[in-house]
Design an enzyme around this catalytic site. Structure first.
Site, PDB file in Angstrom:
ATOM      1  N   THR A 130      67.847  63.434  19.674  1.00 59.47           N
ATOM      2  CA  THR A 130      67.689  63.159  21.059  1.00 59.47           C
ATOM      3  C   THR A 130      68.196  63.825  22.069  1.00 59.47           C
ATOM      4  OG1 THR A 130      68.117  60.729  22.193  1.00 59.47           O
ATOM      5  CG2 THR A 130      69.536  61.378  20.390  1.00 59.47           C
ATOM      6  N   ASP A 131      67.754  63.534  23.479  1.00 61.68           N
ATOM      7  CA  ASP A 131      68.169  64.147  24.534  1.00 61.68           C
ATOM      8  C   ASP A 131      69.701  63.239  24.886  1.00 61.68           C
ATOM      9  OD1 ASP A 131      67.138  61.903  25.522  1.00 61.68           O
ATOM     10  OD2 ASP A 131      65.957  62.723  27.015  1.00 61.68           O
ATOM     11  N   GLU A 132      69.738  62.194  24.334  1.00 66.10           N
ATOM     12  CA  GLU A 132      71.016  61.637  24.840  1.00 66.10           C
ATOM     13  C   GLU A 132      72.259  62.264  24.200  1.00 66.10           C
ATOM     14  OE1 GLU A 132      70.688  57.378  23.957  1.00 66.10           O
ATOM     15  OE2 GLU A 132      68.607  57.311  24.132  1.00 66.10           O
ATOM     16  N   TYR A 156      75.583  55.487  19.354  1.00 63.93           N
ATOM     17  CA  TYR A 156      74.199  56.097  19.052  1.00 63.93           C
ATOM     18  C   TYR A 156      74.193  57.674  19.187  1.00 63.93           C
ATOM     19  CZ  TYR A 156      69.553  57.752  19.144  1.00 63.93           C
ATOM     20  OH  TYR A 156      68.200  58.418  19.035  1.00 63.93           O
ATOM     21  N   LYS A 160      74.334  60.904  16.615  1.00 63.75           N
ATOM     22  CA  LYS A 160      73.064  61.801  16.674  1.00 63.75           C
ATOM     23  C   LYS A 160      73.789  63.290  17.085  1.00 63.75           C
ATOM     24  CE  LYS A 160      69.318  61.336  16.122  1.00 63.75           C
ATOM     25  NZ  LYS A 160      68.438  61.187  14.891  1.00 63.75           N
TER      26      LYS A 160
END
Ligand code: NAD
Ligand code: TYD
Length: 368
Positions: A130-132, A156, A160
């Site tokens: 994810t870009d998060e 989260y 990741k």
């Protein structure tokens, strides 16, 4: 002819990927491994027959080794994860266990079967991230590129980020043939109705409040799930081993703009189709009222990232990736899908879902 193991293939993006791959490469063999947690759903694969399904946990290394061996798998596409930021705030443990330990367990199985007892055949471990992991941008910051320093803010995104690092280490240290994609916010059919777009469409249809966290000015880059699948396909075909690629939708929007599009889209759909008023009598639009009156600002998400944006030059210039849908097109299709698939989304809203929703939103109401 590739043999793929798709983890999390009964979840939102995984199931869309199975559908995409099945249509584009009907001769490939697809093995799906999914634990069927709350967001995994066999109905996401309905209408498809050409796959083998195993209900199991990615942390079960010996099960994964057996699947890789017995099905002569040469490509793993790893979607399985705990995926919802709000749940990671309420209960981080499952995120560390599945996203971090689970990814490591898969890597161990892949190393064992492909390298230690390996056949010498080319293989690929493709990790979906994810870009998060890059953290939060200010309004004038440049978008995330593949060289942006990791700065995850939620349990989260931290889990990741950790999984991305383990994948990188298995490539660097052991020579496992890996690639990783870090994508932006996906939307489209079969998305579990805890995420912004499906939740708000359904709340408009059922006359429930639209709970906007904080001022609603958080920005996300919206990516239609099929465009995402096309990006993964390109990376599997032409991506350089050991590399990461960012995948974006080219649709950077503040939440309030997405929510206005949802409200306007639902209102317009009711104007064009008189059946909808009968099917969804609790919708404001059924009484000629505007859905936007359901908008309610509530307490912000803890640690809420302000802005995500993707610099997709690497995947575009190296692999020729381009999203084919604008947000307007993709959203209209998605709204049409949720209107046509009421049975699917009603079936997902079981007792445990309702319990989660009540606890998530009542906790915020207390903080407002
Ligand atoms: P999802 O929650 O809809 O699906 C996750 C799937 O993984 C479910 O089918 C679930 O049953 C399965 N699963 C969970 N734990 C498992 C375990 N221990 N063993 C086997 N299966 C397990 O999630 P999604 O939105 O489809 O996300 C897929 C991937 O894409 C995730 O890795 C997520 O981090 C990443 N991602 C998602 C988005 C998004 O907008 N949805 C954006 C960026 C990245
Ligand atoms: P979400 O779909 O949970 O994705 P992510 O947190 O991974 O970006 O949320 C998208 C945005 O919408 C995010 O800024 C949080 C916001 N949001 C709300 O305002 N209300 C809600 O009920 C939800 C689920 C999200």
């Amino acid at each position: 002819m590739p043999n793929l193991l798709i983890t999390g293939g009964a979840g939102f993006i995984g199931a869309n990927f199975v559908r995409y791959w099945n249509e584009k490469y009907p001769n490939d063999s697809l093995v799906i491994l999914d634990a069927l947690t709350y967001s995994g759903n066999m109905a996401n694969l309905s209408g498809l027959t050409d796959f083998s399904f195993f209900r199991g946990d990615i942390r079960d290394t010996s099960l994964v080794e057996r699947l890789l061996h017995d099905h002569e798998v040469d490509t793993i596409v790893h979607f399985a994860a705990e995926s919802h930021v709000d749940r990671s705030i309420n209960g981080p443990d499952a995120f560390i266990e599945t996203n971090l330990s689970g990814t490591h367990s898969l890597l161990k199985a892949a190393k064992s079967v492909w390298l230690d007892k390996g056949s010498g055949k080319p293989h690929r471990f493709h990790h979906i991230s994810t870009d998060e992991v890059y953290g939060s941008l200010g309004p004038n910051d440049p978008p995330f590129s593949e060289t942006t320093a990791y700065a995850p803010n939620s349990p989260y995104s931290a889990s990741k980020a950790g999984s991305d690092h383990i994948v990188r280490a298995y490539h660097h240290t052991f020579g496992l043939q890996t690639t990783t994609t870090n994508c932006s916010n996906n939307y489209g059919p079969y998305q579990f109705p805890e995420k912004l777009i499906p939740l708000f469409i359904i709340n408009c249809l059922t006359g429930k409040d639209l709970p906007i966290y904080g001022d609603g000015m958080n920005v996300r880059d919206w990516l239609h799930v099929e465009d995402h699948c096309r990006g993964i396909d390109l990376v599997l075909e032409k991506g350089r081993i050991g590399e990461t690629y960012n995948v974006g939708g080219g649709a950077e929007l503040p939440n309030v703009a997405v929510i206005d599009a949802i409200c306007a889209g639902v209102d317009a759909a009711f104007e064009h189709d008189s059946q909808l008023g009968r099917r969804f009598p609790d919708a404001p639009a059924a009484r000629g009222k505007k859905s936007e009156f359901l908008k309610t600002h509530i307490a912000d998400r803890l640690g809420h990232d302000r802005r995500y944006a993707i610099d997709e030059r690497k995947i575009r210039e190296e692999l020729g990736y381009e999203p084919v849908r604008t947000f307007e097109q993709g959203f209209q299709e998605t709204l049409g899908w949720y209107l046509a698939n009421e049975d699917w989304w009603r079936a997902t809203m079981d007792g445990s879902y309702l319990k989660w929703m009540a606890s998530n939103y009542s906790e915020r109401a207390r903080r407002t």
